[in-house]
Design a protein around this motif. Sequence first.
Motif, PDB file in Angstrom:
ATOM      1  N   GLY A 156       0.912  -1.245   0.062  1.00  0.00           N
ATOM      2  CA  GLY A 156      -0.156   0.137   0.115  1.00  0.00           C
ATOM      3  C   GLY A 156       0.793   1.166  -0.117  1.00  0.00           C
ATOM      4  N   MET A 157       1.802   1.083   0.762  1.00  0.00           N
ATOM      5  CA  MET A 157       2.777   2.518   0.985  1.00  0.00           C
ATOM      6  C   MET A 157       3.381   2.571  -0.352  1.00  0.00           C
ATOM      7  N   LEU A 158       4.322   1.645  -0.845  1.00  0.00           N
ATOM      8  CA  LEU A 158       4.782   1.606  -2.370  1.00  0.00           C
ATOM      9  C   LEU A 158       3.778   2.394  -3.523  1.00  0.00           C
ATOM     10  N   GLY A 159       2.609   1.523  -3.202  1.00  0.00           N
ATOM     11  CA  GLY A 159       1.747   2.183  -4.257  1.00  0.00           C
ATOM     12  C   GLY A 159       1.419   3.550  -4.176  1.00  0.00           C
ATOM     13  N   GLN A 160       0.808   4.076  -3.104  1.00  0.00           N
ATOM     14  CA  GLN A 160       0.702   5.530  -2.773  1.00  0.00           C
ATOM     15  C   GLN A 160       1.749   6.148  -3.033  1.00  0.00           C
ATOM     16  N   SER A 161       3.079   5.574  -2.856  1.00  0.00           N
ATOM     17  CA  SER A 161       4.245   6.607  -3.212  1.00  0.00           C
ATOM     18  C   SER A 161       4.635   6.704  -4.866  1.00  0.00           C
ATOM     19  N   GLY A 162       3.754   5.870  -5.381  1.00  0.00           N
ATOM     20  CA  GLY A 162       3.972   5.549  -6.777  1.00  0.00           C
ATOM     21  C   GLY A 162       5.411   5.364  -7.321  1.00  0.00           C
ATOM     22  N   ALA A 163       5.975   4.398  -6.276  1.00  0.00           N
ATOM     23  CA  ALA A 163       7.252   4.043  -6.397  1.00  0.00           C
ATOM     24  C   ALA A 163       7.814   3.096  -7.270  1.00  0.00           C
ATOM     25  N   LYS A 164       8.118   3.655  -8.673  1.00  0.00           N
ATOM     26  CA  LYS A 164       8.132   2.916 -10.046  1.00  0.00           C
ATOM     27  C   LYS A 164       9.096   1.570 -10.039  1.00  0.00           C
ATOM     28  N   GLU A 165      10.146   1.983  -9.275  1.00  0.00           N
ATOM     29  CA  GLU A 165      11.001   0.745  -9.258  1.00  0.00           C
ATOM     30  C   GLU A 165      10.708  -0.426  -8.422  1.00  0.00           C
ATOM     31  N   ALA A 166       9.538  -0.365  -7.644  1.00  0.00           N
ATOM     32  CA  ALA A 166       8.857  -1.515  -7.139  1.00  0.00           C
ATOM     33  C   ALA A 166       8.084  -2.207  -7.891  1.00  0.00           C
ATOM     34  N   LEU A 167       7.782  -1.590  -9.141  1.00  0.00           N
ATOM     35  CA  LEU A 167       6.637  -2.446  -9.979  1.00  0.00           C
ATOM     36  C   LEU A 167       6.946  -3.828 -10.090  1.00  0.00           C
ATOM     37  N   PRO A 168       7.984  -4.218 -10.713  1.00  0.00           N
ATOM     38  CA  PRO A 168       8.333  -5.652 -11.031  1.00  0.00           C
ATOM     39  C   PRO A 168       7.932  -6.381  -9.663  1.00  0.00           C
ATOM     40  N   ALA A 169       8.279  -5.995  -8.597  1.00  0.00           N
ATOM     41  CA  ALA A 169       7.971  -6.989  -7.417  1.00  0.00           C
ATOM     42  C   ALA A 169       6.669  -6.962  -7.035  1.00  0.00           C
ATOM     43  N   VAL A 170       5.833  -5.694  -7.332  1.00  0.00           N
ATOM     44  CA  VAL A 170       4.512  -5.594  -6.988  1.00  0.00           C
ATOM     45  C   VAL A 170       3.718  -6.869  -8.107  1.00  0.00           C
ATOM     46  N   LEU A 171       4.163  -6.663  -9.211  1.00  0.00           N
ATOM     47  CA  LEU A 171       3.468  -7.405 -10.287  1.00  0.00           C
ATOM     48  C   LEU A 171       3.680  -8.936  -9.974  1.00  0.00           C
ATOM     49  N   LYS A 172       4.727  -9.314  -9.371  1.00  0.00           N
ATOM     50  CA  LYS A 172       4.865 -10.578  -8.931  1.00  0.00           C
ATOM     51  C   LYS A 172       3.874 -11.273  -7.831  1.00  0.00           C
ATOM     52  N   LEU A 173       3.542 -10.073  -7.194  1.00  0.00           N
ATOM     53  CA  LEU A 173       2.870 -10.291  -5.832  1.00  0.00           C
ATOM     54  C   LEU A 173       1.361 -10.457  -6.255  1.00  0.00           C
ATOM     55  N   LEU A 174       1.002 -10.323  -7.556  1.00  0.00           N
ATOM     56  CA  LEU A 174      -0.271 -10.188  -7.949  1.00  0.00           C
ATOM     57  C   LEU A 174      -0.785 -11.697  -8.141  1.00  0.00           C
ATOM     58  N   SER A 175      -0.033 -12.431  -8.016  1.00  0.00           N
ATOM     59  CA  SER A 175      -0.458 -13.960  -8.107  1.00  0.00           C
ATOM     60  C   SER A 175      -0.257 -14.616  -6.427  1.00  0.00           C
ATOM     61  N   ASN A 176      -0.195 -13.715  -5.676  1.00  0.00           N
ATOM     62  CA  ASN A 176      -0.005 -14.212  -4.175  1.00  0.00           C
ATOM     63  C   ASN A 176      -1.305 -14.973  -3.637  1.00  0.00           C
ATOM     64  N   LYS A 177      -0.775 -15.950  -2.601  1.00  0.00           N
ATOM     65  CA  LYS A 177      -2.220 -16.866  -2.381  1.00  0.00           C
ATOM     66  C   LYS A 177      -2.867 -15.957  -1.461  1.00  0.00           C
ATOM     67  N   ASN A 178      -2.382 -15.125  -0.561  1.00  0.00           N
ATOM     68  CA  ASN A 178      -3.178 -14.359   0.347  1.00  0.00           C
ATOM     69  C   ASN A 178      -3.936 -13.226  -0.307  1.00  0.00           C
ATOM     70  N   GLU A 179      -5.212 -13.239  -0.003  1.00  0.00           N
ATOM     71  CA  GLU A 179      -6.113 -12.271  -0.360  1.00  0.00           C
ATOM     72  C   GLU A 179      -5.607 -10.775   0.122  1.00  0.00           C
ATOM     73  N   HIS A 180      -5.305 -10.500   1.080  1.00  0.00           N
ATOM     74  CA  HIS A 180      -4.971  -9.053   1.571  1.00  0.00           C
ATOM     75  C   HIS A 180      -3.865  -8.604   0.559  1.00  0.00           C
ATOM     76  N   VAL A 181      -2.827  -9.542   0.377  1.00  0.00           N
ATOM     77  CA  VAL A 181      -1.592  -9.147  -0.194  1.00  0.00           C
ATOM     78  C   VAL A 181      -2.185  -8.979  -1.899  1.00  0.00           C
ATOM     79  N   LYS A 182      -2.546  -9.965  -2.485  1.00  0.00           N
ATOM     80  CA  LYS A 182      -3.292  -9.906  -3.909  1.00  0.00           C
ATOM     81  C   LYS A 182      -3.763  -8.530  -3.922  1.00  0.00           C
ATOM     82  N   LEU A 183      -4.789  -8.084  -3.221  1.00  0.00           N
ATOM     83  CA  LEU A 183      -5.449  -6.815  -3.545  1.00  0.00           C
ATOM     84  C   LEU A 183      -4.600  -5.694  -3.240  1.00  0.00           C
TER      85      LEU A 183
END
Lengths: 426, 1136
Positions: free
Chosen positions: B342-369
């Motif tokens: 949430g914090m990375l998204g709010q800050s628009g941290a571009k460098e974090a995008l690849p890591a964020v995309l990886k977590l799109l398929s995370n099993k935990n619903e909180h994390v995925k959302l």
Amino acid sequence: MKPKEPQEQNTRRDFIKKSAVGLAAFTIVPRYVLGGTGFIAPSDKLTKAVIGVGSMGRGHFGYDGTQVVAVCDVDKRHLDLATSMLDKGVKTFSDYRELIKLPEVDIVHIATPPHWHGIMSVDAANAGKDVWCEKPMTHTIGEGKRVMEAVQKHGRMFRLNTWFRFKDTFYGMGTTVKPIKKLVDSGLLGWPLKVTVGKHTGYDWKFYWVGKDNLEPQPVPPELDYDRWLGPAPYKPYNAHRVHQTFRGYWDYDGGGLSDMGQHYIDPIQYFLGKDDTSPVSVEIDAPQQHTDAVGTWRRITYTYADGCQIILDGEGKDTNVPYIEGPKGKLYPGFKSDIPDLERKLAAFPDPTPQMTDFVESVKTRQKFALNEENGHRSCNIVNIGLIALRLGRSLKFDPVKQEFIDDEGANRLINPVMRAPFTI
Amino acid sequence: MLQDAANAQAKKDERTITTRIADLLAQMPANDAGLLTNNVNDIANLGEEGYVTLISGLVAPGKGNNSLIEYTVGGFSAYITQNGKEDWRKMSVSAYCKALQKLTDKQNKSFIISQFDLVGKDDAVSCLQGYLTDDQLADPAARALVKINTPASKAALLGGLAQAKGAAQLSIIESLGDARLKEAAQPINALAANGDANVAKVALYALAYIADPSSESVFAAAGDKSGFKYENTNAAAVCLIYAEQLIKNGNKELAEKIAKNIIAKTSADELVGVRTGALKVLVDANKDNNQQILLDAAGDKNAEYRAAALKFAVPYLTSASTGLWVKKLGSVNDDAKAGILGMLGQSGAKEALPAVLKLLSNKNEHVKLAAINAAVNIGQDQVLGDLLKLTAKGDTANVTAVSNAIHRMKGTGITEKIAAAIPSAKPNVQVALINLLASRAANGQLSTVYTQLKSKNPEVQQAAYAALSHVVVKDNLPQLFTLLNESSGAQETAVQEAIIAAVSGSGDNTQQVEAVLQEMASASEGKKLLYYKVLASLGGEKALKAVTDAYATGNEQTQKAALDALSTWADAGAAPELIAIARETKNAAFLNTAINGYLRLVREGAYPAEQKLLLLRNAMAVAQTNEQKQQILKDIEQAKCFNAIVFAGKYLDDSALQQAAANAVMNITLAGTYNGDLVKGLLNKTIQVITGGDSGYQKEGMRKYISEMKAGEGFVSMYNGTDLTGWKGLVADPIKRSKMDAKTLAAEQEKADAEAKESWKPINGELQFMSHGNNLATVKKYGDFEMLVDWKIIDDKKGEGDAGIYLRGTPQVQIWDNARTNVGAQVGSGGLYNNQSNESKPLKVADNKLDEWNTFRIIMKGDRVTVYLNGELVTDNVILENYWDKNLPIFAEEQIELQAHGSPVAYRDLYIKELPRAKAFELSAQEKKDGYKVLFDGTNMHSWTGNTVDYTIEDGNIAIRPKPGKGSGGNLFTKEEFSDFIYRFEFKLTPGANNGLGIRAPLEGDAAYEGMELQILDSEAPIYKDLHVYQYHGSVYGTIPAKRGFLKPVGEWNYEEVVVNGPKIKVILNGTVILDGDITEARKNGAPDGQKHPGLLRNSGHIGFLGHGSPVEFRNIRIKDLSKKAAAKKETAKKK
């Protein structure tokens, strides 16, 4: 047929709902017991304590997802009325500090006159409580800064209780604010924008909220602790018109119709103009001279932002055809009417505004900032307070939105942070 | 320069100080900034001594009214805090200090002391110092010293600390904290351990802000004593403030030490707020090196602490530190992961995008959302493909989250990509994506939606139909008409909506209506009904006729469809049809639809208030349910007029409608200015009955309004609804009546009254004329008034509807059936029918149909009548001529009459408000003796001709009010001609005003040349600085110059006398002869301006005011005709 509204997007709730199936009915246990290591179960009600149970405070008992466990008032009659409306076990106090000490209280709801909002919000934050505060957020610009700092420093959740930026038909506009925000963001009206708030755009300034400029001293009624009612405000002899229902007419406690209604009207404007982190750079007033104690009326207050956007508070309502929002490329009138043809379809092609956290119980449980919080609430309250200072001084002023000080005006700056009557501190 | 002028004036000012103070107070409060400046100048001119005297007028609270002095003092203090007013500020401080010596009451002293909050500087310190030991005044004095904020003021506070006790001591301690005075730390350190909780509280507060290192042990002790739980000294919080202030003072080490100590002692969950505060101190103390502190905190076991830490981290996030946070994602539990995302998204941290995309398929619903939201926040349209991929399996939670994210996604090509994904998607995903196309009005993607109309999956198909209306454009119409014929059930409605969407905004309505009617004609019977709503969306007369015909002739199903269409009609044209249906239908559901549709059109229509009210009253007459009636009362709030207050007031006793009525009465009244007992009574009743959350505010508002109502003004009822009280039969006309003796008149009156009872009957509270007999007259005579009356021509099918309202016994404000073109009635009602030389026709047709009510608002002032018909201005300040004797002006007062004209008419709601009138001008005894005649006495313009429209009567004056941009305002001439005369009058100029007095002028042509013009001019206005001498005020224009400098200041009345005798012309202005000339020379050799002035040769003509576009006022105009005397003399001479 309208397109389906996208579901509110704080969808953590939906996920939680899914995972919470099977939990027992409401449990009332203070959050810190349940909280700690993780998020609390969503089915648990939060506990709330209300300070100030006059007519406003008493109207706030029944919110979903919360249960009132304590109330406080400096008038015994208010307390009696409140307890008659509530469950038996509810605790009553005349000193709010005793109330906020209660370990079982999650949320402190402040429904006192505004001169107490700042102190109580800060103290509640100091005590580790989340805060639900009635508008106007604070009586002064200085107190607003203090509330913001204290809430953030202690990691508290804060809700300012006006809600038009995220729900309900917005006064005379005949629509919620969401499509207005989308319209403003779309650029279809152009930039900068001029927003006029007054009778003909659907907003009533309640000018009957003025004070009386010659109050006779009266005996303090036995049920009222007048000294505590005054709190940080300068001592002035008691008169029934100062307190309860009519306090808004006195500068010491509030600021008339502008204070009463201002944040309702102005906060959504700050939001849709994208000014949540700033303030106007100037205020111009047209008003009769104000009395030192009693609030009077005004004709027009114009705020201008650095980029040329303006908010005009119209107290006279002379211009019957004034649009609510006027931009170089188009105008928006109440009822979402516009001089831009086929506006709604043109608008649909644009993305929706960023979703907002609109459920305070949810906000408290998940520690996500509420839509209208200590930060943007303080900024929209600044507009009210800048206007009040200009009215009291009878002149137009320049404001520095970063320092949150008036520029080159010693008199105005001395009103930013009035000193409190001891022993009240913020 | 202004101030110098003011000082100069002050020197000349010979009023006593008492008078000057009284005059000054009388100007309080100033109504605007300009007047405030004037008042402040006046205060300054009083001088210090005078100002002290003024302030000394304050009396003890309860012993009199201090408010004017408070306005004066408060206004002066506030004003002089602006830059450049230092002298006045010094004067005020000195005056306040002196006044404090004189005042005895503590509340008044407190008021004056509080002025130093604004105006005090070092010069105020010594006089404040003395109050620091006073229990009551120490508080305001200490507060003022804080605001003064100089070494001297702080020293004064410190000095006071030693002596003060009790409340005074508390005030001083607190103020020393506010003043941040370092030297105060030592003495206060000692007080902090004082047993008194209040002293301890303010001491800790003060010490925290002073933040002297010497207080460290005080805070350590206080913190430990409290256990960092909230208690009355607020110890835990002030410990943190102390640490924060230390950082501000540069003492980071001590701050860090304190913070770490607090963190160590607040690990209990209930103390997380304090621990969080300490974390903030730690983060701030290590501004340049706090990433590890924040990263650690973000992995804390306490959720609140973690959430706060992430918020603290936002301002410190850089592209470099983003890597650390991404790494942290790998080592924390799921809740903490979600938070970091949430914090990375709010800050628009571009460098974090690849890591964020990886977590799109995370099993935990909180994390995925959290990953979905962060991805869209950072990547916007760049992540559309990833998000769509996430929906591949059709997991509902994913689909919802992704769809929500796309709604707010910025960028281009979004709808195209969505459309492309639809064919191969799972059905539930197809539904979501089709909904997205709809909500983003994807006009280009109709074909995709069209394909899915045939989907085998019913949900997809339904979504596609629902989306149709959002993606069609007008070119799709033929396709849609075909589709309409092929579809059935709910799909029909969807296609119908799509057609409506496609025709709307397509421009030419007439063409669209034609096209739709054509399609409708060729459609099967069952399908025809679907076209009504399409026609409703287009509106217009032709469409309306088609649908009303369908209602009139169809079966119940058709009627229902037609009525539904009418109730959604695009323009106000359907309102009469809807009320007609509501009046005749026996079907309760139809009635409800018709009323609601009608109310919507009335609500949206731009009607004047009176007309809106009439329309709403029509609905009220047929409404059946309380819900309908409540809605009508709510809508009446939009019809803000007197009649609406009275009408809504009738429902205050009906328990089901009481609250709606109360709100209507309150909201209409408070939005306007109403006086009189009728409104007051209704407001008082409203105060009694109104309830609801805001009612406390509202009652207070209404009480205030009542207290400000003007006594003795307001409408009173003229008709009681049950009998003819206040009315009488008509006897002859005013002139004839005035010649009857009392006995004859009484006998005639008795006869007329008896007849009136037969001709005028109260029916259902209305007053109806039975088509025979004579006028009905008020018993009372009226002069100037405003009258309200509702009237209705009852359609007896004879086509002779005619009536009228006689004003002051004189016909009439016309009422007639405007279908009667044979008598010219097409002009509408509301004109002054019998006028010969003044306007007799209304400005516009504003009549409602026969059998419908109309509202007149008639205003009569002097000889002028203004009429509003149904809220529209139809007669604008027109002279009502005396019908009974053309040589007389209208009667000064007479009865009001309802005209009998042989056709049935009903009246209701008759109200009248008498207006105050200026006293008519009368000649002095001397003037009477000298043979003067009044030309204008303030009540009528009977002696005048020409432009009686732009020259009007206001408050007993002739006022020329030229309409901006619409010419000069023209001329106003005496009807009579004069050759030699003495003409006396008064005039008042506006800045730059220009008018002229024409003499010996013809009615036609330019009077300055065809007659003579004596200038009336604001000679001293800057725009006239370059005129010729013979153009200034009083000059015979172009011919003989007058003396300048004798005009009164603009805005004051001037008195002028003009004497014209043969070739001699004299002008006396305010007692000074400014022109005494002879035109003989100019007659012979021409005027000095070189222009031709044929008028110089005329011996006689009209006198008049010559408009030149400026507002000017005239009054008290009289004349002595010298030629008559001369002629009489000649006559006598001849006889001799």
